[in-house]
Design a protein around this motif. Sequence first.
Motif, mmCIF file in Angstrom:
data_model
loop_
_atom_site.group_PDB
_atom_site.id
_atom_site.type_symbol
_atom_site.label_atom_id
_atom_site.label_comp_id
_atom_site.label_asym_id
_atom_site.label_seq_id
_atom_site.Cartn_x
_atom_site.Cartn_y
_atom_site.Cartn_z
ATOM 1 N N MET A 131 0.824 -1.206 0.000
ATOM 2 C CA MET A 131 0.000 0.000 0.000
ATOM 3 C C MET A 131 0.856 1.253 0.000
ATOM 4 N N VAL A 132 1.873 1.266 0.853
ATOM 5 C CA VAL A 132 2.750 2.439 0.941
ATOM 6 C C VAL A 132 3.476 2.645 -0.385
ATOM 7 N N GLN A 133 3.967 1.558 -0.986
ATOM 8 C CA GLN A 133 4.653 1.682 -2.278
ATOM 9 C C GLN A 133 3.703 2.248 -3.340
ATOM 10 N N GLN A 134 2.456 1.791 -3.313
ATOM 11 C CA GLN A 134 1.467 2.299 -4.273
ATOM 12 C C GLN A 134 1.239 3.792 -4.052
ATOM 13 N N LYS A 135 1.105 4.188 -2.790
ATOM 14 C CA LYS A 135 0.864 5.599 -2.469
ATOM 15 C C LYS A 135 2.066 6.450 -2.844
ATOM 16 N N ILE A 136 3.279 5.939 -2.634
ATOM 17 C CA ILE A 136 4.473 6.683 -3.041
ATOM 18 C C ILE A 136 4.448 6.901 -4.554
ATOM 19 N N GLY A 137 4.013 5.891 -5.282
ATOM 20 C CA GLY A 137 3.905 6.005 -6.738
ATOM 21 C C GLY A 137 2.916 7.058 -7.180
ATOM 22 N N GLU A 138 1.946 7.378 -6.321
ATOM 23 C CA GLU A 138 0.931 8.379 -6.650
ATOM 24 C C GLU A 138 1.356 9.801 -6.285
ATOM 25 N N LEU A 139 2.469 9.938 -5.571
ATOM 26 C CA LEU A 139 2.950 11.279 -5.195
ATOM 27 C C LEU A 139 3.418 12.050 -6.424
ATOM 28 N N ASP A 140 3.419 13.397 -6.320
ATOM 29 C CA ASP A 140 4.022 14.221 -7.363
ATOM 30 C C ASP A 140 5.478 13.783 -7.505
ATOM 31 N N SER A 141 6.014 13.871 -8.705
ATOM 32 C CA SER A 141 7.347 13.313 -8.972
ATOM 33 C C SER A 141 8.435 13.897 -8.072
ATOM 34 N N ILE A 142 8.363 15.162 -7.741
ATOM 35 C CA ILE A 142 9.396 15.795 -6.924
ATOM 36 C C ILE A 142 9.422 15.173 -5.519
#
Length: 181
Positions: free
Chosen positions: A114-125
């Motif tokens: 879940m955390v990895q998925q959420k990190i993937g959804e963050l703005d690129s910066i």
Amino acid sequence: MNGQLEQVYEEYNRYIYHLCLKLTRNQTEAEDLMQEVWVKVVRYETYVKDVEHIKAWLTTICMNTFRDRYRKNVRRSKHVMNQPDQLEVPVLDLVPCDTMTAEDLLEKHDLSQMVQQKIGELDSIYKTTVLYFYVYQYSLVEIADLMKVSIGTVKSRLFRAKQRLKEMMIADTAAIEYLPA
């Protein structure tokens, strides 16, 4: 293990062992530490292809793993040393078990996904900053240098990224059960 990971292992295994030996000054502990380091490397194998300085990355993982083990051992010894004399429970029962149950492992894996998925959804910066700091384990100075920004900017990006991840996890009904009360 993929071919790139095998190549990294072949090239740096002796280096990591000697570093572990230098840190622990004990062959058995060095072997245990080295095993933990390689487990972490395998866990993050998807990131290996993006790492520019493998030796520095491995060194950081090794140093952080050693530091974590040392802190855990110090905390554990403090807990054991500060037990009252009249305690009915055997002291060894108070030492947390290092082995996780299958349920614990599954829960940890689910949360990690879940955390990895959420990190993937963050703005690129923010995503890049989080990956550099938590996955590649670069220092704030190294991240500032890589991203050509000040250390203060790196700190604020990490702070904002963590806040955003927390908000995303709270908004996700599946993740709510994993969050602390």
